[in-house]
Design a protein around this motif. Structure first.
Motif, short mmCIF file in Angstrom:
data_model
loop_
_atom_site.label_atom_id
_atom_site.label_comp_id
_atom_site.label_asym_id
_atom_site.label_seq_id
_atom_site.Cartn_x
_atom_site.Cartn_y
_atom_site.Cartn_z
N VAL A 33 34.15 -32.67 40.11
CA VAL A 33 32.94 -31.94 40.54
C VAL A 33 33.21 -30.44 40.53
N VAL A 34 34.34 -30.02 41.06
CA VAL A 34 34.68 -28.59 41.09
C VAL A 34 34.83 -28.05 39.68
N ALA A 35 35.47 -28.80 38.79
CA ALA A 35 35.65 -28.35 37.41
C ALA A 35 34.31 -28.19 36.71
N VAL A 36 33.41 -29.15 36.89
CA VAL A 36 32.09 -29.08 36.23
C VAL A 36 31.31 -27.88 36.74
N PHE A 37 31.26 -27.69 38.06
CA PHE A 37 30.51 -26.56 38.59
C PHE A 37 31.15 -25.23 38.21
N SER A 38 32.48 -25.19 38.08
CA SER A 38 33.15 -23.96 37.64
C SER A 38 32.76 -23.62 36.20
N ALA A 44 26.98 -19.51 33.13
CA ALA A 44 25.86 -18.71 33.65
C ALA A 44 26.24 -17.23 33.70
N ILE A 45 27.43 -16.92 34.16
CA ILE A 45 27.87 -15.52 34.20
C ILE A 45 28.01 -14.96 32.79
N TRP A 46 28.53 -15.76 31.87
CA TRP A 46 28.65 -15.32 30.48
C TRP A 46 27.27 -15.00 29.91
N GLY A 47 26.29 -15.85 30.21
CA GLY A 47 24.93 -15.63 29.72
C GLY A 47 24.33 -14.35 30.28
N VAL A 48 24.46 -14.13 31.56
CA VAL A 48 23.92 -12.91 32.18
C VAL A 48 24.64 -11.69 31.62
N ASP A 49 25.94 -11.77 31.45
CA ASP A 49 26.71 -10.66 30.89
C ASP A 49 26.26 -10.34 29.47
N THR A 50 26.01 -11.37 28.68
CA THR A 50 25.55 -11.17 27.31
C THR A 50 24.19 -10.50 27.27
N VAL A 51 23.28 -10.96 28.13
CA VAL A 51 21.95 -10.36 28.18
C VAL A 51 22.03 -8.90 28.60
N PHE A 52 22.78 -8.60 29.66
CA PHE A 52 22.90 -7.21 30.11
C PHE A 52 23.57 -6.35 29.06
N SER A 53 24.55 -6.89 28.36
CA SER A 53 25.23 -6.14 27.31
C SER A 53 24.25 -5.76 26.21
N ARG A 54 23.43 -6.70 25.80
CA ARG A 54 22.45 -6.41 24.75
C ARG A 54 21.39 -5.43 25.22
N VAL A 55 20.97 -5.54 26.46
CA VAL A 55 19.99 -4.59 27.00
C VAL A 55 20.57 -3.19 27.03
#
Length: 64
Positions: A33-38, A44-55
């Motif tokens: 469970v911990v591994a899956v949520f990690s 999710a953090i990678w996705g937000v970072d990618t969006v902010f980087s492109r913006v």
């Protein structure tokens, strides 16, 4: 020094007598469970970072 040795001795006693340890199956399940949520959180953090980087890149290219 005697206080430190007493602290270590009491700590081991506490872990041995008063802590309820999970079963092996429960520990494995919780580890999964911990591994899956990690992984989900990392994606999710990678996705937000990618969006902010492109913006930010678009913003600075617009300024030039």
């Amino acid at each position: 020094m005697a206080g430190f040795v007493n602290y270590i001795s009491e700590s081991f006693g506490e872990l041995k007598n008063n802590v309820t340890w999970p079963t092996w199956a429960e520990a494995q399940r919780l580890t999964i469970v911990v591994a899956v949520f990690s992984i989900i959180f990392a994606l999710a953090i990678w996705g937000v970072d990618t969006v902010f980087s492109r913006v930010i890149e678009a913003y600075f290219s617009w300024i030039k």
